[in-house]
Design an enzyme around this catalytic site. Structure first.
Site, short mmCIF file in Angstrom:
data_model
loop_
_atom_site.label_atom_id
_atom_site.label_comp_id
_atom_site.label_asym_id
_atom_site.label_seq_id
_atom_site.Cartn_x
_atom_site.Cartn_y
_atom_site.Cartn_z
N TRP A 3 -3.94 -16.46 6.64
CA TRP A 3 -2.47 -16.46 6.73
C TRP A 3 -1.97 -15.02 6.64
CZ3 TRP A 3 1.32 -14.87 3.13
CH2 TRP A 3 2.65 -15.02 3.65
N TYR A 36 3.95 -15.53 10.46
CA TYR A 36 4.19 -14.64 9.33
C TYR A 36 5.34 -13.67 9.64
CZ TYR A 36 4.21 -10.74 6.33
OH TYR A 36 4.68 -9.78 5.49
N GLU A 62 -2.47 -4.08 0.44
CA GLU A 62 -1.54 -4.74 -0.48
C GLU A 62 -2.26 -5.75 -1.38
OE1 GLU A 62 1.26 -6.36 2.34
OE2 GLU A 62 0.38 -8.34 2.18
N ARG A 79 10.39 -2.36 9.64
CA ARG A 79 9.23 -3.13 10.08
C ARG A 79 9.73 -4.22 11.01
NH1 ARG A 79 5.57 -7.26 6.41
NH2 ARG A 79 7.11 -8.72 7.20
N GLU A 85 7.72 0.14 0.77
CA GLU A 85 8.29 -1.09 1.32
C GLU A 85 9.41 -1.55 0.38
OE1 GLU A 85 5.59 -4.44 1.27
OE2 GLU A 85 6.65 -5.42 2.92
N ARG A 124 -1.91 0.82 0.68
CA ARG A 124 -0.78 -0.02 0.27
C ARG A 124 -0.96 -0.62 -1.13
NH1 ARG A 124 3.25 -1.68 2.23
NH2 ARG A 124 2.86 -3.91 2.32
N GLU A 147 -0.16 -2.35 10.05
CA GLU A 147 -0.63 -2.78 8.72
C GLU A 147 -1.58 -3.97 8.80
OE1 GLU A 147 2.67 -3.81 6.21
OE2 GLU A 147 1.41 -4.99 4.87
N ASP A 201 3.25 -5.44 10.74
CA ASP A 201 2.23 -6.04 9.86
C ASP A 201 1.49 -7.15 10.62
OD1 ASP A 201 0.74 -7.09 7.80
OD2 ASP A 201 2.42 -7.28 6.39
N HIS A 236 -0.94 -8.79 9.31
CA HIS A 236 -1.26 -9.76 8.26
C HIS A 236 -2.66 -10.35 8.44
CE1 HIS A 236 0.39 -12.33 4.93
NE2 HIS A 236 1.06 -11.22 4.74
#
Ligand code: EZ4
Ligand code: CO
Length: 420
Positions: free
Chosen positions: A420, A177, A280, A165, A357, A301, A254, A228, A230
């Site tokens: 975030w 992030y 996630e 990643r 991951e 995820r 992601e 990602d 995020h």
């Protein structure tokens, strides 16, 4: 005949097997970062461990377990995993949510661990056995700028990783992030009160395509590349980024948008063939029902600790399998080695595994949670020992008391609160 006659008055607390849960405790430890662990002990000396860590909200899950779950477990037959799951899920009346589902997950993991130890088999054998020889993982390469990220990615490649990643610092932003201070051990929950980050979508959108263009040139075509977002884009911005990244053939993009509104993903899908991953922070299959049913994502995820344990994750995966969605379990360092062990036993037993991951834990964490899984050439090898193949060293855990630690918060340049 009396239509209302009942089945014999078995109380479901009565053990069907000779095994009984005699005690259970919650262990909070901070070997560099906080972990919440549940340990369930049985009448025959067998015990099981489960992870209950919810980053930045650890003590809420610890209290939920101690005050509202442990009293319900004493005297039960630990082999009744599904019934205990249903009892804790339906029986709370208040369904779902990360605190409840992490608590249920910890119980579920511990019970699978006990069942495996009682049977003398690794848990994956009880889940149907192996569907593959080992688990492909991806690591986290990051740097303060594109060159730094590529340098880190080369190191992962040299370690044998088949997937990596890439996250990079953004010119004009002090921090973002996925970019760590310590290059190998990323831990975003870094302060006693939340750190404040600043965010510019425009700067980010300019930087990421350049990162992946240079990454393909530097790293070649073979290695899988992931990214990602995020949760930081709107659907139309995400659609544009996913389209801009198409030439670099990402393994996945992601959390491109916040998934509370599942149809957000339709717009991205209409514009791009870049594979999408999300989930996630999902707690149950209901968070992903439309995403999976409409095939709006490619990878789910959801993870064993935050989505109700092995028992519920199996159902999510089975549902996903019907819709060409593969798994890609969350595996950041806030998931303890117990979660990783549970995820590996799960991953190896399902037909639609995608990728796992894998962020390395520090040696202090590994010492508190001795485990049998091991990294070899970009793959994780699963335990052959009975149960989950992971333990907690309670004496060592006690040497690392809890320290409050929060995830950062994020604001736009004008000060507005953002994701975030
Ligand atoms: O920010 O686990 O894909 N991995 C991630 C993680 C999460 C943390 C939050 O606790 O997004 O790094
Ligand atoms: Co993520």
């Amino acid at each position: 005949m009396n239509r209302f006659a009942q089945f014999p008055a078995q109380t479901y607390r009565d053990a069907v097997s000779p095994l009984k849960i005699v005690s259970a405790k919650v262990i909070v430890t901070c070997p560099g970062r906080n972990f919440v662990t549940l340990k369930i002990e049985t009448s025959q000396g067998i015990y099981g461990v489960g992870d209950a860590t919810l980053n930045g909200r650890e003590l809420a899950v610890a209290a939920y377990l101690k005050e509202h779950v442990l009293p319900l477990l004493i005297g039960r037959d630990p082999h009744q995993i599904e019934d205990i799951w249903q009892y804790l899920y339906r029986g709370a009346y208040w369904r779902g949510g990360p605190v409840t589902m992490s608590a249920i997950a910890a119980v579920d993991m511990a019970l699978w661990d006990i069942k495996g130890k009682a049977a003398g088999l690794p848990v994956y054998q009880l889940l149907g056995g192996r569907c593959r020889s080992a688990i492909t993982v991806y690591g986290h390469a990051n740097g303060n700028d594109i060159e730094g990220t590529l340098e880190a990615a080369r190191q992962y490649k040299d370690l044998g990783y088949k997937a990596v990643r890439l996250q990079t610092g953004i010119p004009g932003l002090a921090s973002t992030y996925g970019v760590s201070k310590d290059k190998f051990f990323y831990e975003p929950a870094d302060a006693g009160l939340p750190t404040e980050n600043r965010w510019s979508t425009e700067a980010y959108m300019r930087t990421v395509p350049e990162l992946f263009e240079k990454a393909r040139m530097a790293l070649g075509d073979e290695i899988h590349l992931l990214h990602d977002v995020h949760h930081r884009l709107t659907p139309i911005e995400a659609a544009r980024l996913a389209r801009d990244l198409e030439p670099y053939r990402l393994f996945w993009l992601e959390d491109a948008v916040v998934a509370e509104n599942q149809q957000n993903f339709r717009l991205i899908r209409q514009h791009s063939t870049t594979p999408l991953a999300v989930g996630e922070i999902f707690s149950t299959v209901w968070d992903a029902k439309q995403l999976i049913e409409e095939q709006l994502i490619d990878y789910i995820r959801a993870t064993v600790v935050h989505a109700g344990g092995i028992t519920h994750l199996r159902k999510i995966a089975a549902f996903a399998d019907l819709h060409n969605v593969r798994t890609g379990c969350h595996g950041a360092t806030d998931l303890s080695p117990i979660s990783m062990a549970a995820a590996l036993n799960f991953n190896i037993s399902i037909p639609n595994f995608g990728i796992q991951e894998y962020m390395r834990h520090t040696s202090a964490t590994d010492a508190v949670f001795p485990h049998d899984y091991r990294f070899e050439e970009g793959l994780l090898q699963v335990n052959e020992s009975p149960g989950l193949g992971v333990d907690i060293d309670e004496a060592l855990a006690a040497e690392h008391p809890y320290r409050p630690a929060y995830l950062p918060v994020n604001r736009l340049l004008d000060g507005s609160m953002f994701n975030w």
